[in-house]
Design a protein around this motif. Sequence first.
Motif, PDB file in Angstrom:
ATOM      1  N   GLY A  55       1.736   0.773 -16.681  1.00  0.00           N
ATOM      2  CA  GLY A  55       1.956  -0.273 -16.120  1.00  0.00           C
ATOM      3  C   GLY A  55       2.089  -0.419 -14.866  1.00  0.00           C
ATOM      4  N   THR A  56       2.552   0.642 -14.301  1.00  0.00           N
ATOM      5  CA  THR A  56       3.038   0.848 -12.772  1.00  0.00           C
ATOM      6  C   THR A  56       1.786   0.669 -12.047  1.00  0.00           C
ATOM      7  N   LYS A  57       0.649   0.950 -12.497  1.00  0.00           N
ATOM      8  CA  LYS A  57      -0.680   1.032 -11.787  1.00  0.00           C
ATOM      9  C   LYS A  57      -1.647   0.078 -12.226  1.00  0.00           C
ATOM     10  N   LYS A 154     -11.703 -10.623  -8.511  1.00  0.00           N
ATOM     11  CA  LYS A 154     -11.275  -9.251  -8.320  1.00  0.00           C
ATOM     12  C   LYS A 154     -12.156  -8.592  -7.067  1.00  0.00           C
ATOM     13  N   GLU A 155     -11.971  -9.057  -5.906  1.00  0.00           N
ATOM     14  CA  GLU A 155     -12.635  -8.530  -4.724  1.00  0.00           C
ATOM     15  C   GLU A 155     -12.475  -7.016  -4.393  1.00  0.00           C
ATOM     16  N   TRP A 156     -13.341  -6.611  -3.495  1.00  0.00           N
ATOM     17  CA  TRP A 156     -13.540  -5.369  -2.845  1.00  0.00           C
ATOM     18  C   TRP A 156     -11.981  -4.624  -2.459  1.00  0.00           C
ATOM     19  N   ASN A 157     -11.392  -5.544  -1.773  1.00  0.00           N
ATOM     20  CA  ASN A 157     -10.103  -5.090  -0.940  1.00  0.00           C
ATOM     21  C   ASN A 157      -8.810  -5.403  -1.665  1.00  0.00           C
ATOM     22  N   ASN A 158      -8.892  -5.714  -3.084  1.00  0.00           N
ATOM     23  CA  ASN A 158      -7.715  -5.823  -3.722  1.00  0.00           C
ATOM     24  C   ASN A 158      -6.730  -4.773  -3.946  1.00  0.00           C
ATOM     25  N   ASN A 159      -7.093  -3.709  -3.859  1.00  0.00           N
ATOM     26  CA  ASN A 159      -6.364  -2.408  -4.013  1.00  0.00           C
ATOM     27  C   ASN A 159      -5.438  -2.468  -2.951  1.00  0.00           C
ATOM     28  N   SER A 160      -4.205  -1.555  -3.315  1.00  0.00           N
ATOM     29  CA  SER A 160      -3.045  -1.441  -2.325  1.00  0.00           C
ATOM     30  C   SER A 160      -3.494  -0.390  -1.168  1.00  0.00           C
ATOM     31  N   ILE A 161      -4.486   0.141  -1.240  1.00  0.00           N
ATOM     32  CA  ILE A 161      -4.699   1.047  -0.107  1.00  0.00           C
ATOM     33  C   ILE A 161      -5.405   0.251   1.085  1.00  0.00           C
ATOM     34  N   PHE A 162      -5.597  -0.854   0.826  1.00  0.00           N
ATOM     35  CA  PHE A 162      -6.185  -1.602   2.053  1.00  0.00           C
ATOM     36  C   PHE A 162      -4.976  -2.380   2.735  1.00  0.00           C
ATOM     37  N   THR A 163      -3.729  -2.238   2.178  1.00  0.00           N
ATOM     38  CA  THR A 163      -2.513  -2.949   2.899  1.00  0.00           C
ATOM     39  C   THR A 163      -1.412  -1.948   2.934  1.00  0.00           C
ATOM     40  N   GLU A 164      -1.247  -0.995   2.046  1.00  0.00           N
ATOM     41  CA  GLU A 164      -0.171  -0.128   1.957  1.00  0.00           C
ATOM     42  C   GLU A 164      -0.888   1.132   2.196  1.00  0.00           C
ATOM     43  N   TYR A 165      -0.716   1.586   3.700  1.00  0.00           N
ATOM     44  CA  TYR A 165      -1.576   3.025   3.929  1.00  0.00           C
ATOM     45  C   TYR A 165      -0.791   4.284   3.545  1.00  0.00           C
ATOM     46  N   PRO A 166      -1.434   5.223   3.116  1.00  0.00           N
ATOM     47  CA  PRO A 166      -0.540   6.667   2.920  1.00  0.00           C
ATOM     48  C   PRO A 166      -0.436   7.336   4.140  1.00  0.00           C
ATOM     49  N   PRO A 167       0.508   8.509   4.179  1.00  0.00           N
ATOM     50  CA  PRO A 167       0.713   8.894   5.368  1.00  0.00           C
ATOM     51  C   PRO A 167      -0.555   9.770   5.911  1.00  0.00           C
ATOM     52  N   ILE A 168      -1.446   9.145   6.447  1.00  0.00           N
ATOM     53  CA  ILE A 168      -2.574  10.066   6.843  1.00  0.00           C
ATOM     54  C   ILE A 168      -2.709   9.969   8.728  1.00  0.00           C
ATOM     55  N   GLU A 169      -3.567  10.969   8.868  1.00  0.00           N
ATOM     56  CA  GLU A 169      -3.570  11.129  10.522  1.00  0.00           C
ATOM     57  C   GLU A 169      -4.112   9.820  11.243  1.00  0.00           C
ATOM     58  N   LYS A 170      -3.475   9.743  12.418  1.00  0.00           N
ATOM     59  CA  LYS A 170      -3.861   8.631  13.147  1.00  0.00           C
ATOM     60  C   LYS A 170      -5.353   8.388  13.119  1.00  0.00           C
ATOM     61  N   LYS A 171      -6.050   9.174  13.760  1.00  0.00           N
ATOM     62  CA  LYS A 171      -7.595   9.009  13.793  1.00  0.00           C
ATOM     63  C   LYS A 171      -8.235   8.787  12.510  1.00  0.00           C
ATOM     64  N   VAL A 172      -7.714   9.225  11.321  1.00  0.00           N
ATOM     65  CA  VAL A 172      -8.423   8.598  10.089  1.00  0.00           C
ATOM     66  C   VAL A 172      -8.018   7.140   9.956  1.00  0.00           C
ATOM     67  N   LEU A 173      -6.591   6.996  10.161  1.00  0.00           N
ATOM     68  CA  LEU A 173      -6.147   5.449   9.900  1.00  0.00           C
ATOM     69  C   LEU A 173      -6.876   4.534  10.965  1.00  0.00           C
TER      70      LEU A 173
END
Length: 330
Positions: A55-57, A154-173
């Motif tokens: 239920g957390t996901k 349920k749109e293409w950008n509903n996932n949290s990865i579009f708003t809450e970014y993981p700690p990735i390299e600046k160039k990739v971000l």
Amino acid sequence: MLRGWWPTIQNSLLEKVSAKYGVNPTSLKLLGGFDQNVYECKAKGNNFILKILSGTKYDISSVKQELAWMNYLFEHGLNISLPVRSVKGKFIEEMKWESEYYIVVAFEKAHGSVLADLHLADLLTVKKWGEAMGRMHHVAKLYPTSRNSLVINKEWNNNSIFTEYPPIEKKVLDKWQTYIAELQLLDKDINSYGMIHNDFHHHNFHVHEGEIILFDFGDIEKSWFAYDIAISLYHAVQTIPSYEQIRRRDFTLRFYETFMSGYTNENLLDKYWLAKIPYFLDYRQIYSYVYTSKYMNIDHSNEKVNKVFKRMKYNIEHDIPFIDFNLHIG
């Protein structure tokens, strides 16, 4: 190997889940899944598949969307691995265990098997794969908004990865944010944008007596049809090592031509969108990198996995396209 965020599912939870479906917990066999939460259950009748969702996901509305969409596709002639009812006759079971909330669904085990050696696959099978996707996209245009408004939203950008970014390299971000901005500007007309499977690779369907049987609709969303095509192509091409450039190129062109010969039997896309497929292939690469970075811990002690992840990062940072040749769009 890649290790998911999902903790090891305890036997006591499996016992509770098993009781919901009237089976012995010893009959459950872990199949895997992204979160290591998919089990095969041996029953007196046909075997079935259990998915235990945290239920957390996940939330109940997204699971209802999935089942509603599957039912709609089945009504329109696609071969679907159908949902299985619990002992109480429910298609969705909810439960609490050790203060955690879980959602459980079950599906028929599809007859047949996956395309284990994709590069050796019968071209007719690849064509039928394309036909199945084309059929899905065609009927997506007809999906009534009044049937289940949650699915449509349920749109293409509903996932949290579009708003809450993981700690990735600046160039990739930076490149990830550029893709998001570019995608937001793309047209969304009914002939190019609608409900897609969003994960229609060769391990998410079985081939039985020459027919395609679809399953695993947990990632459905509203997005571009060309992106759905790119996803199938992306994961198919990945089965050929990148260092085998000539073989990889020949396979890609053969697969794409065959797949699209089936797709166009069921649905037509404007050449503008077909020309966007290489762009969506590059997008799929960075999406996979960001998604994996957010939801999984990379086992860097595994040399093979570490090498693949580093290569993805290098390609993204240096704008190296996933494929560097024309697909002969026409």
